[in-house]
Scaffold this motif. Structure first.
Motif, PDB file in Angstrom:
ATOM      1  N   GLY A 310      39.798  42.647  48.790  1.00 36.75           N
ATOM      2  CA  GLY A 310      40.251  43.818  49.526  1.00 36.75           C
ATOM      3  C   GLY A 310      40.852  44.877  48.637  1.00 36.75           C
ATOM      4  N   ASN A 311      41.534  44.458  47.579  1.00 39.22           N
ATOM      5  CA  ASN A 311      42.151  45.408  46.656  1.00 39.22           C
ATOM      6  C   ASN A 311      41.119  46.118  45.782  1.00 39.22           C
ATOM      7  OD1 ASN A 311      44.651  44.804  47.633  1.00 39.22           O
ATOM      8  ND2 ASN A 311      45.236  43.469  45.942  1.00 39.22           N
ATOM      9  N   TYR A 312      39.921  45.583  45.735  1.00 41.88           N
ATOM     10  CA  TYR A 312      38.858  46.179  44.927  1.00 41.88           C
ATOM     11  C   TYR A 312      37.747  46.769  45.794  1.00 41.88           C
ATOM     12  CZ  TYR A 312      40.959  44.083  40.799  1.00 41.88           C
ATOM     13  OH  TYR A 312      41.825  43.756  39.787  1.00 41.88           O
ATOM     14  N   ASN A 313      38.000  46.829  47.092  1.00 45.48           N
ATOM     15  CA  ASN A 313      36.966  47.327  48.007  1.00 45.48           C
ATOM     16  C   ASN A 313      35.643  46.599  47.761  1.00 45.48           C
ATOM     17  OD1 ASN A 313      38.682  49.327  49.192  1.00 45.48           O
ATOM     18  ND2 ASN A 313      38.400  50.570  47.366  1.00 45.48           N
ATOM     19  N   ALA A 314      35.745  45.301  47.519  1.00 44.00           N
ATOM     20  CA  ALA A 314      34.569  44.502  47.168  1.00 44.00           C
ATOM     21  C   ALA A 314      34.141  43.637  48.350  1.00 44.00           C
ATOM     22  CB  ALA A 314      34.875  43.649  45.943  1.00 44.00           C
ATOM     23  N   ASN A 315      33.252  42.679  48.079  1.00 40.59           N
ATOM     24  CA  ASN A 315      32.743  41.801  49.133  1.00 40.59           C
ATOM     25  C   ASN A 315      32.758  40.357  48.656  1.00 40.59           C
ATOM     26  OD1 ASN A 315      30.577  41.614  47.334  1.00 40.59           O
ATOM     27  ND2 ASN A 315      29.385  43.172  48.406  1.00 40.59           N
ATOM     28  N   ASN A 316      32.237  39.460  49.460  1.00 40.63           N
ATOM     29  CA  ASN A 316      32.260  38.047  49.112  1.00 40.63           C
ATOM     30  C   ASN A 316      31.444  37.732  47.866  1.00 40.63           C
ATOM     31  OD1 ASN A 316      32.406  37.740  52.518  1.00 40.63           O
ATOM     32  ND2 ASN A 316      33.899  36.666  51.279  1.00 40.63           N
ATOM     33  N   ALA A 317      30.357  38.471  47.656  1.00 42.11           N
ATOM     34  CA  ALA A 317      29.542  38.245  46.458  1.00 42.11           C
ATOM     35  C   ALA A 317      30.362  38.525  45.203  1.00 42.11           C
ATOM     36  CB  ALA A 317      28.300  39.129  46.503  1.00 42.11           C
ATOM     37  N   TRP A 318      31.265  39.486  45.306  1.00 39.94           N
ATOM     38  CA  TRP A 318      32.138  39.831  44.167  1.00 39.94           C
ATOM     39  C   TRP A 318      33.031  38.650  43.799  1.00 39.94           C
ATOM     40  CZ3 TRP A 318      37.520  40.226  43.835  1.00 39.94           C
ATOM     41  CH2 TRP A 318      38.026  40.875  42.708  1.00 39.94           C
TER      42      TRP A 318
END
Length: 387
Positions: A310-318
């Motif tokens: 969430g802090n990196y505006n990422a997703n589960n793949a990240w």
């Protein structure tokens, strides 16, 4: 781990803690990292999970540790929690020994391991240089200047006379009166005045490190903890405050050496398990934070990367990608994924049960040996399954 969210009180584990602490937005941090956090390990091959017992852990603030009782400890056991990391030294430099002892007494009887969570190089909201290097202007004596002048002044009381007019039997008369006044007197003589200049002075002061290591040794030797957990064992990574590793005296190599040297020194005093919370930036970790996964692995028993998507505006793949990279560089040491129970430091909404389980599954797919949730008592209270 961030200690800047008001709701958190003491602090929160976060991959963008330094940015949040200094008012930097997630977007700014992502730009600073040149978007590397989404692409550092995309070419890493599939990693086989290390052979070790799985962990289901919680980071726990001292305030929560103080309130632990038999019922809450039993509830943690029922949820499958194996390890709890109790904040023993916070960012103000305060030690919470009584809270740690309470956690030990309540959790150990249920077979839950207690680790003393130690904040290292963050003190009162500011980062301390792990190398101890300093560069500052110093006042240096040059010569003494001699000249004649007023050495001092003082006041004396003096009687001042004046005529006072008055009328008597229709005629003006005069009478002498006086009043007291203070006048300034001056004393002259030779004056000797030192002359100074300011010069740049550099050096190393590692007294902070030594004091911290001594405190860690005390906890290791005198408290029934299962391990010592190092947090903020790095530079902040925020370039605009001059606190990124690559900006330090000697560059990246010197910064990595300084951080690793500290971990090595702690290892020499700790007989219990030693672990460290690390940033998840992959190939950029050493460049910005002075953290080299492989070199840390030489001294710690396991790593806990703060993969807070969430802090990196990422997703589960990240998450999978980051864990996979770190596992591949951890020299066989277990890697336990650090995950938040809420959306992000900018959105404190609790994660749904499904969302948190997906985060855990993603870490599992990357080769993690378990997970640690931030944090106990906040956000989603559900403890995901681990298969």
């Amino acid at each position: 781990m961030i200690f800047g969210i008001v709701l958190m009180g003491l602090g929160a584990v976060s991959a963008v803690d330094s940015a949040t602490m200094n008012g930097t937005s997630n977007a700014t941090l992502n730009k600073t990292l040149n978007n590397s956090v989404h692409a550092t390990s995309s070419n890493v091959s599939k990693v086989t999970k290390q052979s070790t017992s799985s962990m289901k852990g919680y980071w726990m603030f001292s305030s929560s540790a103080a309130k632990l009782n038999s019922n809450s400890a039993a509830a943690l056991k029922k949820k499958g929690i194996t390890d709890v990391f109790v904040c023993t030294r916070d960012t103000s430099g305060k030690y919470h020994y009584s809270e740690l002892n309470n956690a030990i007494s309540q959790l150990k009887k249920y077979g839950i391991k207690v680790h003393a969570w130690i904040v290292c190089f963050n003190y009162n909201g500011h980062f301390v240089n792990p190398s101890g290097y300093y560069s500052k202007k110093m006042k240096v004596y040059v010569k003494t200047k001699k000249y004649w002048g007023i050495k001092s002044k003082y006041k004396v009381k003096k009687k001042v006379w004046y005529k006072s007019r008055y009328i008597y039997r229709g005629k003006w008369h005069y009478k002498w009166k006086y009043t007291w006044k203070y006048v300034t007197k001056y004393k002259k003589g030779w004056i000797y005045k030192p002359v100074y200049k300011y010069v740049a002075k550099t050096g190393y002061d590692t007294s902070y490190n030594k004091k911290l290591i001594a405190a860690i040794k005390n906890i290791n030797d005198n408290y029934a903890v299962s391990g010592i957990h190092l947090d903020y064992v790095r530079y902040s990574g925020v370039a605009k405050y001059g606190n990124a590793a690559y900006q330090q005296h000697g560059g990246v190599n010197a910064a990595v050496n300084a951080v690793t040297s500290f971990v090595k020194s702690v290892r020499s005093t700790v007989t219990k398990e030693l672990s460290a919370a690390v940033m998840p930036e992959g190939t950029k970790n050493a460049y910005y934070y002075g953290q080299d996964y492989g070199r840390f692995a030489d001294y710690v028993d396991f790593l806990v990367p703060m993969t807070y998507q969430g802090n990196y505006n990422a997703n589960n793949a990240w998450i999978t990608d980051k864990i996979k990279y770190i596992v591949s560089n951890a020299k066989g040491k277990p890697v336990y994924a650090g995950l938040t129970t809420y959306c992000s430091d900018c959105n404190l909404k609790s994660l749904s049960l499904n969302a948190l389980q997906q985060d855990v599954n993603s870490a599992n797919a990357g080769g993690a040996s378990g997970f640690v949730l931030f944090r106990y008592g906040f956000g989603c209270s559900y403890v995901p399954a681990w298969t």
